[in-house]
Design a protein around this motif. Structure first.
Motif, PDB file in Angstrom:
ATOM      1  N   LEU A   1      25.787  45.083  13.277  1.00 48.80           N
ATOM      2  CA  LEU A   1      26.694  45.095  14.421  1.00 48.80           C
ATOM      3  C   LEU A   1      28.142  44.911  13.973  1.00 48.80           C
ATOM      4  N   ILE A   2      28.374  44.024  13.023  1.00 45.25           N
ATOM      5  CA  ILE A   2      29.734  43.819  12.515  1.00 45.25           C
ATOM      6  C   ILE A   2      30.230  45.066  11.802  1.00 45.25           C
ATOM      7  N   GLN A   3      29.372  45.664  10.987  1.00 44.26           N
ATOM      8  CA  GLN A   3      29.773  46.869  10.258  1.00 44.26           C
ATOM      9  C   GLN A   3      30.055  48.036  11.205  1.00 44.26           C
ATOM     10  N   ALA A   4      29.260  48.170  12.257  1.00 48.24           N
ATOM     11  CA  ALA A   4      29.507  49.230  13.237  1.00 48.24           C
ATOM     12  C   ALA A   4      30.860  49.036  13.909  1.00 48.24           C
TER      13      ALA A   4
ATOM     14  N   SER B   1      45.699  37.190   1.690  1.00 43.97           N
ATOM     15  CA  SER B   1      46.047  37.152   0.282  1.00 43.97           C
ATOM     16  C   SER B   1      44.960  36.519  -0.580  1.00 43.97           C
ATOM     17  N   GLN B   2      44.175  35.635  -0.020  1.00 47.31           N
ATOM     18  CA  GLN B   2      43.217  34.894  -0.838  1.00 47.31           C
ATOM     19  C   GLN B   2      41.812  35.482  -0.818  1.00 47.31           C
ATOM     20  N   SER B   3      41.437  36.175   0.218  1.00 46.85           N
ATOM     21  CA  SER B   3      40.049  36.601   0.339  1.00 46.85           C
ATOM     22  C   SER B   3      39.954  38.050   0.773  1.00 46.85           C
ATOM     23  N   PRO B   4      39.171  38.860   0.030  1.00 45.58           N
ATOM     24  CA  PRO B   4      38.982  40.249   0.458  1.00 45.58           C
ATOM     25  C   PRO B   4      37.920  40.387   1.542  1.00 45.58           C
ATOM     26  N   LYS B   5      37.267  39.273   1.872  1.00 50.14           N
ATOM     27  CA  LYS B   5      36.184  39.341   2.852  1.00 50.14           C
ATOM     28  C   LYS B   5      36.743  39.540   4.252  1.00 50.14           C
ATOM     29  N   PRO B   6      36.118  40.399   5.069  1.00 54.86           N
ATOM     30  CA  PRO B   6      36.536  40.519   6.462  1.00 54.86           C
ATOM     31  C   PRO B   6      36.351  39.191   7.192  1.00 54.86           C
ATOM     32  N   ARG B   7      37.287  38.864   8.064  1.00 50.73           N
ATOM     33  CA  ARG B   7      37.159  37.642   8.866  1.00 50.73           C
ATOM     34  C   ARG B   7      36.625  38.014  10.239  1.00 50.73           C
ATOM     35  N   VAL B   8      35.557  37.350  10.635  1.00 55.70           N
ATOM     36  CA  VAL B   8      34.895  37.583  11.924  1.00 55.70           C
ATOM     37  C   VAL B   8      35.191  36.397  12.841  1.00 55.70           C
ATOM     38  N   ALA B   9      35.798  36.669  13.974  1.00 55.87           N
ATOM     39  CA  ALA B   9      35.984  35.641  14.994  1.00 55.87           C
ATOM     40  C   ALA B   9      34.811  35.717  15.960  1.00 55.87           C
ATOM     41  N   VAL B  10      33.986  34.681  15.984  1.00 57.95           N
ATOM     42  CA  VAL B  10      32.869  34.617  16.921  1.00 57.95           C
ATOM     43  C   VAL B  10      33.377  33.905  18.173  1.00 57.95           C
ATOM     44  N   VAL B  11      33.472  34.652  19.268  1.00 58.69           N
ATOM     45  CA  VAL B  11      34.028  34.123  20.515  1.00 58.69           C
ATOM     46  C   VAL B  11      32.877  33.870  21.482  1.00 58.69           C
TER      47      VAL B  11
ATOM     48  N   THR C   1      28.798  34.884   2.261  1.00 60.69           N
ATOM     49  CA  THR C   1      29.264  35.492   1.017  1.00 60.69           C
ATOM     50  C   THR C   1      29.951  36.826   1.288  1.00 60.69           C
ATOM     51  N   ARG C   2      29.730  37.380   2.478  1.00 59.70           N
ATOM     52  CA  ARG C   2      30.334  38.673   2.828  1.00 59.70           C
ATOM     53  C   ARG C   2      31.456  38.559   3.851  1.00 59.70           C
ATOM     54  N   TYR C   3      31.426  37.486   4.675  1.00 54.94           N
ATOM     55  CA  TYR C   3      32.399  37.363   5.750  1.00 54.94           C
ATOM     56  C   TYR C   3      32.970  35.951   5.817  1.00 54.94           C
ATOM     57  N   ASP C   4      34.262  35.859   6.132  1.00 57.71           N
ATOM     58  CA  ASP C   4      34.838  34.607   6.595  1.00 57.71           C
ATOM     59  C   ASP C   4      34.596  34.520   8.096  1.00 57.71           C
ATOM     60  N   VAL C   5      34.444  33.310   8.610  1.00 62.00           N
ATOM     61  CA  VAL C   5      34.083  33.133  10.020  1.00 62.00           C
ATOM     62  C   VAL C   5      35.067  32.185  10.697  1.00 62.00           C
ATOM     63  N   LEU C   6      35.489  32.552  11.900  1.00 64.55           N
ATOM     64  CA  LEU C   6      36.367  31.717  12.713  1.00 64.55           C
ATOM     65  C   LEU C   6      35.711  31.529  14.077  1.00 64.55           C
ATOM     66  N   PRO C   7      35.129  30.361  14.379  1.00 66.45           N
ATOM     67  CA  PRO C   7      34.510  30.151  15.691  1.00 66.45           C
ATOM     68  C   PRO C   7      35.582  29.816  16.744  1.00 66.45           C
ATOM     69  N   ILE C   8      35.547  30.521  17.852  1.00 67.56           N
ATOM     70  CA  ILE C   8      36.479  30.276  18.954  1.00 67.56           C
ATOM     71  C   ILE C   8      35.669  30.142  20.237  1.00 67.56           C
ATOM     72  N   GLY C   9      35.788  29.005  20.889  1.00 71.13           N
ATOM     73  CA  GLY C   9      35.073  28.791  22.146  1.00 71.13           C
ATOM     74  C   GLY C   9      36.012  28.895  23.329  1.00 71.13           C
ATOM     75  N   ILE C  10      35.510  29.469  24.408  1.00 72.94           N
ATOM     76  CA  ILE C  10      36.269  29.535  25.658  1.00 72.94           C
ATOM     77  C   ILE C  10      35.656  28.532  26.622  1.00 72.94           C
ATOM     78  N   THR C  11      36.454  27.592  27.086  1.00 73.55           N
ATOM     79  CA  THR C  11      35.959  26.554  27.991  1.00 73.55           C
ATOM     80  C   THR C  11      35.703  27.145  29.373  1.00 73.55           C
ATOM     81  N   PRO C  12      34.950  26.439  30.229  1.00 76.83           N
ATOM     82  CA  PRO C  12      34.688  26.960  31.581  1.00 76.83           C
ATOM     83  C   PRO C  12      35.938  27.202  32.404  1.00 76.83           C
TER      84      PRO C  12
END
Length: 380
Positions: free
Chosen positions: A368-371, A7-17, A42-53
């Motif tokens: 890569l994100i756009q593809a 609702s607040q942002s038209p920017k695509p959100r990218v989860a970097v895993v 300015t083009r993407y929201d970002v959500l960093p997600i780390g996977i532990t060992p």
């Protein structure tokens, strides 16, 4: 971090895993740091997600400066996680892309929807089709190759089988499967000795499904062979034995554009005097530099670029690939392997080759994100 993304942002959100359960955990963290630094906020929201060992999906700090190799020390997801117990849950319903964060004793928190996942994971449980299958089930678009191409690109035996079936030149190799070594090590050892008798010593013993030069040993004879096999098996129970190919190491990047895959200028990995071959230490700790562009003739450059795109197509890849070759002393190219999620660290060859080809690091990440956003989910 907003939980009202839609609702607040038209920017695509990218989860970097990033991170993961493989021996390449630290390199994935370094790669993620570079990607997070390059994504245009300015083009993407970002959500960093780390996977532990151990496999826990953790909400992490968006802190690229803490994700580099410093003083020869490797970073990890645990150093970045906001909680030692909290876990991130992906959606299991393709109709919803909401990501949820849970902590023991607390009400689950909705982090908002994710539009695309950038899985900068290397090795098993990330680059081998496993997370790609999870994302297919979740109905979330993602950067890079699908399940089949990722699995083929991870398993060096079946990668070579695919290349051979498409008429691509590969070097001599032998496979030792887990049961062979466990049930009759003498027969497995003889198989390698016979292979060396046909193609000569030294041979390289390596895990069939690993990367970043992990677990590879150069073996000059029977002495040290068992140790090399056990070192490879620490990373993967199936091992590959390859003969020494005398020539120059050449790499070439492939990137998916709107009109199809294109090849970058190639690079050369020169011999590293302090190392027996281009191993993990040479790549990431001592930062051995490749030569970009490779000093090749126009005809050689065109040939290796054509082979790289053909390898990309043969394995049904998408998004990106780094293809590794040997230019033999007789002038012929032999493909060694492809990497469907190559290193993206600031010193990695893939972004350096594209930089020399006119595609900057931020533009490379954006393409890569756009593809991924253009590509439909489901069977490909």
């Amino acid at each position: 971090m907003s939980s009202e993304h839609s609702s607040q942002s038209p920017k695509p959100r990218v989860a970097v895993v990033f991170g993961g359960r493989s021996s390449e955990h630290a390199i994935s963290v370094v790669t993620a740091g570079a990607v997070l630094r390059a994504i245009d906020r300015t083009r993407y929201d970002v959500l960093p997600i780390g996977i532990t060992p151990d496999g826990r999906w953790a909400l992490t700090a968006d802190a690229p400066e803490r994700m580099a190799i410093a003083d020869r020390k490797l970073p990890s997801v645990e150093q970045l996680a906001e909680s030692s117990e909290g876990a991130v849950l992906l959606p299991v319903d393709p109709a919803s892309r909401e990501v949820v964060y849970t902590e023991p004793g607390s009400v689950p928190k909705v982090l908002g929807e994710v539009d695309v996942v950038f899985p900068v994971l290397h090795g098993p449980y990330g680059e081998d089709g496993t997370i790609q299958g999870l994302l297919e089930l979740s109905g979330v678009p993602y950067v890079g190759s699908g399940v089949l191409a990722s699995a083929v690109g991870m398993d060096k035996e079946y990668m070579k089988r695919v290349f051979i079936s498409y008429g691509l030149p590969v070097g001599p190799y032998e496979v030792i499967r887990p049961r062979e070594w466990e049930c009759d090590p003498a027969a497995a050892r003889k198989k390698i000795v016979d292979f060396a008798g046909d193609h000569g010593w030294p041979v390289f013993v390596k895990p069939s499904r690993a990367g970043s030069s992990m677990g590879i040993t150069k073996v000059d004879g029977l002495e040290g062979l068992d140790e090399a096999i056990e070192e490879a098996r620490r990373h993967d129970p199936k091992i590959l034995v390859e003969s020494l190919l005398r020539g120059r190491e050449i790499e070439c990047g492939v990137l998916e554009f709107e009109d199809g895959p294109r090849a970058s200028v190639p690079a050369e990995i020169p011999a590293v005097s302090a190392h027996d071959f281009y191993d993990f230490e040479a790549k990431y700790i001592d930062s051995a530099a490749g030569i970009v562009p490779a000093p090749l003739t126009e005809e050689e450059t065109a040939r290796v670029q054509d082979l790289a795109v053909r390898a990309f197509d043969a394995a049904s890849c998408e998004g990106l690939v780094r293809a590794d070759f040997f230019l033999l002393e007789n002038g012929e190219f032999v493909i060694n392997e492809i990497n469907t999620m190559p290193g993206f660290t600031p010193i990695s060859m893939y972004p350096r080759m594209w930089q020399e080809s006119g595609v900057s690091y931020p533009e490379l990440v954006d393409r890569l994100i756009q593809a991924a956003l253009r590509r439909p989910t489901g069977l490909r």
